[in-house]
Write a protein that holds these residues in place. Structure first.
Motif: not given
Length: 65
Positions: A18-21, A29-36, A42-43, A50-56
């Motif tokens: 979560f701290p990374e997100l 710098s980006m739309n968060m829907f690009g976070a996954p 990057n990780l 990535s979708y599990i992390i983003f969803d949480a």
């Protein structure tokens, strides 16, 4: 989103990322829907992870509002 894997079946705690997100969101710098995709690129997470992390993270953010 991904029914074959859930939070209880991954070898890490999504909240660890979560701290990374949060930093990514605060940077603006980006739309968060690009976070996954960012998590994958990057990780090194898989698409499913990535979708599990983003969803949480999204659920966590909704609870903070």
């Amino acid at each position: 989103m991904f029914e074959s894997m859930n939070q209880n079946q991954i070898p890490f705690e999504p909240a660890e990322w979560f701290p990374e997100l949060d930093a990514l969101q605060e940077g603006g710098s980006m739309n968060m829907f690009g976070a996954p995709t960012w998590l994958q690129d990057n990780l090194g997470f898989t698409k499913e992870q990535s979708y599990i992390i983003f969803d949480a993270w999204c659920k966590y953010k909704e609870g903070k509002s």
